[in-house]
Design an enzyme around this catalytic site. Structure first.
Site, PDB file in Angstrom:
ATOM      1  N   ASN A 222      23.166   4.606 -10.070  1.00 56.94           N
ATOM      2  CA  ASN A 222      22.379   4.182 -11.231  1.00 56.94           C
ATOM      3  C   ASN A 222      20.879   4.367 -11.001  1.00 56.94           C
ATOM      4  O   ASN A 222      20.160   4.837 -11.887  1.00 56.94           O
ATOM      5  CB  ASN A 222      22.690   2.723 -11.572  1.00 56.94           C
ATOM      6  CG  ASN A 222      24.138   2.540 -11.975  1.00 56.94           C
ATOM      7  OD1 ASN A 222      24.860   3.530 -12.139  1.00 56.94           O
ATOM      8  ND2 ASN A 222      24.576   1.299 -12.131  1.00 56.94           N
TER       9      ASN A 222
ATOM     10  N   SER B  16      30.312  14.616 -15.521  1.00 57.79           N
ATOM     11  CA  SER B  16      29.075  15.168 -16.089  1.00 57.79           C
ATOM     12  C   SER B  16      28.566  16.374 -15.313  1.00 57.79           C
ATOM     13  O   SER B  16      27.507  16.916 -15.620  1.00 57.79           O
ATOM     14  CB  SER B  16      27.989  14.073 -16.116  1.00 57.79           C
ATOM     15  OG  SER B  16      27.814  13.510 -14.825  1.00 57.79           O
TER      16      SER B  16
ATOM     17  N   ASN C 191      11.980  41.021 -42.070  1.00 61.40           N
ATOM     18  CA  ASN C 191      12.111  39.564 -42.192  1.00 61.40           C
ATOM     19  C   ASN C 191      11.432  38.804 -41.053  1.00 61.40           C
ATOM     20  O   ASN C 191      11.495  39.241 -39.904  1.00 61.40           O
ATOM     21  CB  ASN C 191      13.590  39.171 -42.233  1.00 61.40           C
ATOM     22  CG  ASN C 191      14.310  39.751 -43.438  1.00 61.40           C
ATOM     23  OD1 ASN C 191      13.705  39.931 -44.503  1.00 61.40           O
ATOM     24  ND2 ASN C 191      15.581  40.064 -43.271  1.00 61.40           N
TER      25      ASN C 191
ATOM     26  N   TYR D 207      22.882  -0.661 -16.504  1.00 60.32           N
ATOM     27  CA  TYR D 207      23.461   0.653 -16.755  1.00 60.32           C
ATOM     28  C   TYR D 207      24.765   0.561 -17.529  1.00 60.32           C
ATOM     29  O   TYR D 207      25.576  -0.337 -17.311  1.00 60.32           O
ATOM     30  CB  TYR D 207      23.710   1.387 -15.426  1.00 60.32           C
ATOM     31  CG  TYR D 207      24.345   2.753 -15.622  1.00 60.32           C
ATOM     32  CD1 TYR D 207      23.564   3.868 -15.896  1.00 60.32           C
ATOM     33  CD2 TYR D 207      25.735   2.913 -15.575  1.00 60.32           C
ATOM     34  CE1 TYR D 207      24.142   5.113 -16.106  1.00 60.32           C
ATOM     35  CE2 TYR D 207      26.318   4.156 -15.785  1.00 60.32           C
ATOM     36  CZ  TYR D 207      25.514   5.254 -16.058  1.00 60.32           C
ATOM     37  OH  TYR D 207      26.082   6.478 -16.273  1.00 60.32           O
TER      38      TYR D 207
ATOM     39  N   THR E  14      -3.988  22.892 -51.503  1.00 61.76           N
ATOM     40  CA  THR E  14      -3.283  21.609 -51.560  1.00 61.76           C
ATOM     41  C   THR E  14      -2.177  21.830 -52.592  1.00 61.76           C
ATOM     42  O   THR E  14      -2.380  22.614 -53.547  1.00 61.76           O
ATOM     43  CB  THR E  14      -4.188  20.437 -52.007  1.00 61.76           C
ATOM     44  OG1 THR E  14      -4.637  20.704 -53.327  1.00 61.76           O
ATOM     45  CG2 THR E  14      -5.379  20.255 -51.088  1.00 61.76           C
ATOM     46  N   HIS E  15      -1.043  21.205 -52.399  1.00 66.96           N
ATOM     47  CA  HIS E  15       0.120  21.413 -53.288  1.00 66.96           C
ATOM     48  C   HIS E  15       0.509  22.891 -53.365  1.00 66.96           C
ATOM     49  O   HIS E  15       1.068  23.327 -54.367  1.00 66.96           O
ATOM     50  CB  HIS E  15      -0.151  20.891 -54.695  1.00 66.96           C
ATOM     51  CG  HIS E  15      -0.714  19.502 -54.722  1.00 66.96           C
ATOM     52  ND1 HIS E  15       0.077  18.374 -54.794  1.00 66.96           N
ATOM     53  CD2 HIS E  15      -1.996  19.063 -54.653  1.00 66.96           C
ATOM     54  CE1 HIS E  15      -0.712  17.291 -54.784  1.00 66.96           C
ATOM     55  NE2 HIS E  15      -1.969  17.682 -54.695  1.00 66.96           N
TER      56      HIS E  15
ATOM     57  N   GLN F 272      24.961   8.368 -19.842  1.00 67.65           N
ATOM     58  CA  GLN F 272      25.215   9.725 -19.357  1.00 67.65           C
ATOM     59  C   GLN F 272      24.912  10.754 -20.456  1.00 67.65           C
ATOM     60  O   GLN F 272      24.667  11.924 -20.165  1.00 67.65           O
ATOM     61  CB  GLN F 272      26.666   9.833 -18.889  1.00 67.65           C
ATOM     62  CG  GLN F 272      27.044  11.181 -18.341  1.00 67.65           C
ATOM     63  CD  GLN F 272      28.343  11.115 -17.559  1.00 67.65           C
ATOM     64  OE1 GLN F 272      28.396  10.617 -16.457  1.00 67.65           O
ATOM     65  NE2 GLN F 272      29.410  11.605 -18.166  1.00 67.65           N
TER      66      GLN F 272
ATOM     67  N   SER G  33      17.190  44.169 -42.363  1.00 68.46           N
ATOM     68  CA  SER G  33      18.395  43.728 -43.056  1.00 68.46           C
ATOM     69  C   SER G  33      19.481  44.778 -42.886  1.00 68.46           C
ATOM     70  O   SER G  33      19.189  45.969 -42.836  1.00 68.46           O
ATOM     71  CB  SER G  33      18.082  43.542 -44.541  1.00 68.46           C
ATOM     72  OG  SER G  33      19.259  43.663 -45.308  1.00 68.46           O
TER      73      SER G  33
END
Ligand code: ARG
Length: 459
Positions: free
Chosen positions: A109, A22, A284, A316, A154-155, A321, A276
């Site tokens: 551990n 690791s 954008n 453990y 709303t909506h 890990q 773009s």
């Protein structure tokens, strides 16, 4: 030979070394690991579990390694598996025999649990600061736009007029809860697990309280199995990240909508928008879109770790890990998004004129027309129906409600009088909603005051 190689007759297959090591990601815990080891060795020396002069040598050696790690001078080895054994191996190389006493009364551990807790505690501090920056930005926008009327939805249909200030303070509340969730999670992360050993504690008379004190923990863990098997503190951080990312995403979604030509409520700063490669006219909202998109990976981090943990017997297991990459990714993504979000929001230009214009359309005062009739004595349900009929008439006539003459209005109810034009005006619609928590400037001002008190107390 591996630090644990005594019982083995054969070297680990190189494929396995690569698979289970690791160090490629847990090297990120080098500082936390070394800090924890310094505290452990100090306590071992003080308690007479190892000779004081060895403890001294270990502490000095670890400080040297930390300095070299920070200067980028250390090459970690895949063979040494993880950060814990890398540091220990280097220590033994550097100081010899004394170094071999560091791991007395300790296991990787409880060590990895400690490192994770130190990491999460630091991540919480850092994230809270970033949340605070963004909350401060929102409050300053809210202060500027107490009287900027805009439609509330709303909506995604225009519903009732509110102010930009009110809307931005709704965002503030979302972030405030994120902040409080972290305050809360910190309490449970702030527990020191060393002394749990591999799973069953240790026979050495460790002074666990002393280690907690040296490392600034409020408490020690109360069960050695749980001490090494618990990853709730990571899960809590990642779930706080997930909820907060969901909030950032909703804010971004609104900004993306608002920056479209269909809404045109905001103009993004050129520094926070992109063009773009084919369409020359495009600007954008990529930054907002990317934040919205990154929520997915943080949810993934949460699901990944929850799933890895769900079937594990105590204590453990190596599955655990898998916790670190999820934690690091959620932390990196969340903090980066908070920083960029703050930059983007600080530089927005709000189109007050367009917002106000939009607030007047879509019959956003229809509720206020009904409320007007209620105040004249009509039951609300009946008033709702009358106002609805007025709206239907207006839709067909292509007029706003207040563009009707009093005579036209009286066709629907003779309770309408000339004062309706004032009572259902856009400004009245906003200004009369002064119930605590409402959009009237005085109500929003109260919520801004409370926000400022909160931010002050959070300093
Ligand atoms: N690298 C391990 C992890 O990240 C450290 C603990 C290893 N413990 C063990 N018994 N193999 O979880």
């Amino acid at each position: 030979m591996k630090l644990w190689g005594g019982r083995f007759e054969k070297a680990t297959d190189s494929m396995v070394d690569d698979f289970h090591s690791s160090i490629t990601f847990d090297k990120r815990l080098a500082r936390q690991d070394i800090t924890g080891s310094i505290a452990h060795a100090t306590m071992l020396g003080e308690a007479g579990i190892i000779p004081a002069e060895d403890a001294q040598k270990i502490v000095e050696g670890l400080k040297g390694i930390l300095a070299d790690v920070e200067a980028g001078k250390i090459e970690f080895s895949l063979e040494a598996e993880d950060i814990h054994m890398n540091v220990e191996t280097i220590l033994i190389e550097r100081i010899g025999e004394a170094g071999k006493r560091l791991h007395t009364g300790r296991s990787r551990n409880d060590q990895v649990a400690l490192d994770g807790r130190i990491y999460v505690k630091e991540a919480i501090f850092q994230t809270k600061d970033l949340l605070k920056d963004l909350m401060n930005t929102l409050v300053s926008i809210a202060k500027e736009h107490l009287h900027t009327v805009m439609p509330g939805y709303t909506h995604l249909q225009r519903a009732q007029p509110i102010t930009l200030s009110h809307h931005v303070m709704a965002w503030f509340q979302m972030l405030k809860r994120d902040y409080e969730r972290l305050t809360d999670a910190y309490v449970r992360a702030d527990v020191m697990p060393l002394g749990s050993g591999a799973l069953a504690g240790t026979t050495y008379p460790l002074n666990r309280e002393r280690v907690a004190e040296l490392l600034g923990f409020r408490a020690i863990s109360e069960n050695s199995l749980d001490g090494v098997a618990d990853r709730d503190f990571m899960l809590e951080y990642i779930s706080a990240a997930s909820i907060s990312m969901m909030h950032l995403s909703r804010m971004c979604e609104e900004l993306i909508l608002w920056s479209s030509s269909e809404f045109h409520f905001v103009e993004m700063d050129d520094g926070f928008a992109t063009g773009s490669s084919i369409m020359p006219q495009k600007k954008n909202p990529d930054v907002a879109e990317l934040i919205r998109g990154k929520v997915g990976r943080v949810y993934g981090d949460l699901m990944g770790l929850l799933t890895a943990m769900k079937g594990l017997p105590l204590a453990y297991n190596k599955d655990m890990q898998e916790d670190k990459e999820a934690l690091f990714d959620a932390h990196d993504t969340w903090t980066k998004c908070l920083i960029v979000m703050d930059g983007m929001i600080k530089t927005l230009t709000f189109r007050k004129d367009v917002m106000e214009q939009a607030a007047g359309g879509g019959f956003t005062n229809a509720t206020d027309v009904a409320d007007y009739l209620v105040k004249k004595g009509m039951p609300f349900r009946e008033a709702h129906a009358v106002s609805g009929k007025v709206v239907l008439y207006c839709v067909k006539a292509e007029k706003a409600i207040l563009e009707l003459t009093l005579e036209e209005l009286k066709e629907f109810s003779d309770m309408f009088e000339a004062d309706v034009y004032e009572a259902a005006s856009l400004l009245a619609c906003v200004n009369l909603r002064k119930v605590p928590g409402g959009p009237a400037p005085e109500a929003v001002q109260a919520s801004i005051d409370s926000a400022e008190r909160f931010l002050k107390s959070a300093e």
